[in-house]
Design a protein around this motif. Structure first.
Motif, short mmCIF file in Angstrom:
data_model
loop_
_atom_site.label_atom_id
_atom_site.label_comp_id
_atom_site.label_asym_id
_atom_site.label_seq_id
_atom_site.Cartn_x
_atom_site.Cartn_y
_atom_site.Cartn_z
N LEU A 195 0.84 -1.20 0.00
CA LEU A 195 0.00 0.00 0.00
C LEU A 195 0.88 1.25 0.00
N LEU A 196 1.91 1.24 0.86
CA LEU A 196 2.79 2.41 0.94
C LEU A 196 3.58 2.57 -0.35
N ALA A 205 2.50 2.16 -3.17
CA ALA A 205 1.63 2.63 -4.24
C ALA A 205 1.13 4.05 -3.96
N ALA A 206 1.63 4.66 -2.88
CA ALA A 206 1.10 5.96 -2.47
C ALA A 206 2.03 7.10 -2.87
N PRO A 207 1.60 7.97 -3.79
CA PRO A 207 2.45 9.11 -4.13
C PRO A 207 2.54 10.09 -2.97
N ARG A 208 3.72 10.66 -2.79
CA ARG A 208 3.90 11.67 -1.76
C ARG A 208 4.40 12.96 -2.40
N ASP A 268 10.58 12.78 -7.76
CA ASP A 268 10.19 11.78 -8.75
C ASP A 268 10.19 10.42 -8.06
N GLN A 269 9.05 9.75 -8.06
CA GLN A 269 8.95 8.50 -7.29
C GLN A 269 8.75 7.30 -8.19
N GLU A 270 9.37 6.20 -7.83
CA GLU A 270 9.09 4.93 -8.48
C GLU A 270 8.05 4.22 -7.62
N LEU A 271 6.84 4.09 -8.15
CA LEU A 271 5.78 3.47 -7.36
C LEU A 271 5.30 2.19 -8.05
N HIS A 272 4.62 1.35 -7.27
CA HIS A 272 4.14 0.10 -7.83
C HIS A 272 2.71 -0.19 -7.39
N SER A 273 1.90 -0.60 -8.34
CA SER A 273 0.55 -1.03 -8.03
C SER A 273 0.58 -2.41 -7.42
N ILE A 274 -0.51 -2.76 -6.75
CA ILE A 274 -0.66 -4.15 -6.31
C ILE A 274 -1.44 -4.87 -7.42
#
Lengths: 338, 335
Positions: free
Chosen positions: A260-261, A263-266, A271-277
């Motif tokens: 969950l964390l 996948a959460a933009p801050r 520039d963030q590398e995020l991932h979906s579940i």
């Protein structure tokens, strides 16, 4: 963490809904303690059982829902204890508002459109044998505390107030009878950024000045990060991780909290590398075997398919139900630099 | 130089409500370039959706001009015009409302394909539908085509909406709060897919949202326009605005957003406004619409002069703020 008195003590609570195909196991074996003065936030995706759990705590479930097992022990200010499940309907009516009140999402739905705010105050007062003038005095005080013009709001109809004002009216009304606990279900979800900010500030002020505990339900990790002392992550009807907010966010021990964390933009993170579940939450009529998250989990191995992990204490008040909590923690520490 | 796909020149738009004329948009100047990401952010009622609809050609401006590839609409022939319209597609917030519940996914996708003669014959139609579903990661397509919208999850439905927008080979997609109703855990997947489609098809994306963290993530390499009560108050590269906001309203927003990081969010200092009340559209304050709430209010200036978007030293973006333009800095207003 200060060892305050436990206000709500929930043990092995299971709640289900009847549906055509069978029973939807919305909440399964949930246990937690809410301590005096604390804010406990339940986080998780829609359908994870967080709202059902909180409706169940106050026996406000819709007709199709039922508490299958478990206990909900409430401790009054004078130390007397009661099992909410054992209250008669009349006792429950008196219990709500006076001991524990609720603030729901979408304030317009919770305020009766054909009644003035004052009527709602008087109704509540009458139901709980509170003197009218005393109720008015207290309401006006509370309206000022939530930064509303008390006199104007008192005689207003809900449609004359903006969304943020209505939400603050609800917050004030929920405190009318000086309850020990307020349960808030997504109280800032449908409002604008600056309105959300003013509600959060008001809530923080009230917490400093008045003496009550909060159970807070939100899918918004950021709001939980800001106001919660204790965070409980729910997945598929179970608490999978629970602990002080810093532990859960920085030293996550459950793969689902981690994801969950992740996948959460801050806003301030560049520039963030995020991932979906991947995938979607499981069917709760026939939930998956083992750990219910295994189908979507990047850490999963064979044991996650075969064996359900138990919620075990990691450190102090930090619990997690994950076979790979050490790997999760190590990976989370790589991401977080605190 | 390639002209912008769409250019809004001094666009105004009013709506009538209960006999009152509401100025929903005022003096909007905006360009959308090929293959760019432009994000419109602001709170409800700021006009971001109306702007999106005008960009898409769903609404005409009450005043002002909309140029398509450098030329006004009237300069195009009728047949060209409908083609231009088609090249701009909107993806709405609620896929439950925007997909017909009585049609299967195959029907939903084949309607625009056939209507606009995008395919010849049944085989090609089928092939195209499978290709589109694969593009939006709804695989295997065989599992999806015969389903109805209610049999899909919210995220899957939104992917169908995007596939439908792609049926007519658009150059521009307007995503209006397209992931706001989708669960946090799967939002990022849809946004990454939009990024990929943009690169693959040279698509421009206008991303409309009230969620600043999401805007920051999605439009990091693109541009951001911040709107307040019907006007753009700040516009420029996303990175410039997020890292160094200029307009007091943008600063207020950025300082107010809680963050999914306990230490960071508790250390934030929300900007104190002079008022929490959002003026209504039938009573927009004179001068800068933000002046009654602004802590940097300059009497005699902010309440009389409507600020224009302009460059101010130390900021890469354009900002509509008179004190900034005149002094290059903001000073707190003291009563």
């Amino acid at each position: 963490m200060k060892p305050n008195k436990v206000v709500f003590s929930v043990r092995d609570l299971s709640i289900s809904y009847s549906a055509e195909r069978g029973r939807v196991k919305a909440v399964t074996n949930v246990s937690f303690d809410l301590h005096e003065g604390e804010t406990l936030a339940f986080i998780g995706e829609s359908g994870c059982g967080k709202s059902t759990l909180n409706l169940g705590l106050l026996r406000l479930l819709p007709r199709a829902g039922q508490i299958d097992k478990g206990s909900i022990t409430y401790t009054y200010r004078n130390g007397r204890q009661v099992d909410i499940r054992a209250l008669t309907d009349r006792q429950l009516k008196r219990f709500l508002w006076a001991e524990c009140s609720m603030v729901f999402q979408g304030a317009l739905n919770s305020l009766n459109p054909v009644l003035r705010v004052s009527d709602m105050v008087y109704d509540t007062a009458r139901a709980h044998n509170l003197d009218r003038s005393e109720a008015k005095k207290r309401a006006l005080e509370l309206f000022e505390k939530v930064r509303l013009e008390g006199k104007r709001v008192f005689t207003a109809y809900p449609h004359e107030l903006s969304g943020g004002m209505r939400q603050r009216v609800l917050l004030a009304l929920s405190l009318l009878l000086k309850p020990q606990v307020i349960i808030m279900d997504e109280p800032t979800t449908a409002v604008d950024i600056l309105t959300q900010r003013s509600i959060l500030e008001v809530l923080k002020e009230l917490r400093r000045e008045l003496d009550f505990s909060v159970i807070f339900v939100s899918h918004d990790l950021a709001v939980a990060a800001e106001i919660a002392d204790i965070v409980a992550t729910m997945y598929a009807g179970e608490i999978v991780e629970m602990g002080p907010v810093a532990d859960v966010f920085y030293r996550s021990r459950h793969a689902y909290t981690f994801s969950l964390l992740d996948a959460a933009p801050r806003l301030s993170a560049g520039d963030q590398e995020l991932h979906s579940i991947p995938g979607s939450p499981p069917d709760l009529i026939e939930p998956p075997s083992g750990c219910k998250f295994h189908e979507r989990c990047r850490f999963a191995t064979d044991i996650c398919v075969s064996t359900q992990p138990e919620l075990i204490a990691e450190t102090g008040r930090h619990f997690a139900a994950c076979h790979h909590s050490d790997r999760v923690l190590a990976t989370r520490k790589e991401v977080v630099q605190v | 130089m390639i002209p912008p796909l769409i250019e809004l020149n001094r666009v105004y738009r009013t709506f009538e409500k209960d006999g009152e004329v509401l100025p929903v948009l005022q003096d909007i100047n905006l360009q959308v370039h090929p293959a760019e990401i432009l994000c419109l952010v602001g709170e409800s009622g700021c006009g971001k959706t109306t702007t999106g609809k005008i960009i898409a050609g769903f609404l005409d401006p009450s005043q002002g001009q909309v140029l398509i590839s450098g030329k006004p609409q009237s300069a195009y022939r009728r047949s060209e015009r409908s083609k231009l319209r088609r090249s701009m597609q909107i993806v709405h917030q609620d896929p439950f409302a925007s997909l017909n519940p009585a049609h299967t996914i195959e029907q939903i996708l084949s309607f625009p394909l056939r209507r606009h003669h995008m395919v010849n014959g049944r085989n090609e139609l089928r092939r195209k539908i499978w290709e589109l579903l694969t593009l939006v990661d709804l695989t295997p397509p065989g599992d999806i085509v015969n389903k109805y919208p209610h049999q899909l999850s919210g995220g899957q439905r939104q992917r169908v909406s995007i596939a439908r927008a792609l049926t007519v080979n658009p150059q521009l997609i307007i995503a209006d709060e397209a992931v706001s109703m989708v669960d946090v855990s799967i939002r990022i997947g849809i946004l990454k897919m939009l990024h990929r489609l943009r690169e693959e098809f040279n698509l421009a994306i206008v991303f409309i949202t009230h969620d600043l963290a999401l805007a920051k993530y999605f439009a990091w390499e693109g541009r951001l326009a911040v709107m307040y009560l019907g006007r753009i108050v700040e516009i420029g590269r996303t990175q410039d605005i997020i890292q160094n906001p200029a307009h007091p309203y943008t600063r207020a927003l950025l300082s107010a957003v809680p963050e999914a990081d306990p230490y960071v969010t508790k250390k934030k200092e929300p900007m104190k406004l002079r008022s929490d009340n959002i003026p209504s559209l039938n009573n927009i304050p004179s001068g800068c619409a933000f002046n009654p709430r602004c802590p940097f209010y300059m009497p005699g200036t902010c309440d009389t002069v409507v600020p224009a978007l302009s460059n101010v030293s130390q900021f890469g973006q354009k900002v509509a703020c008179e004190p900034l333009r005149l002094r290059g800095e903001l000073r707190l207003y003291e009563t």
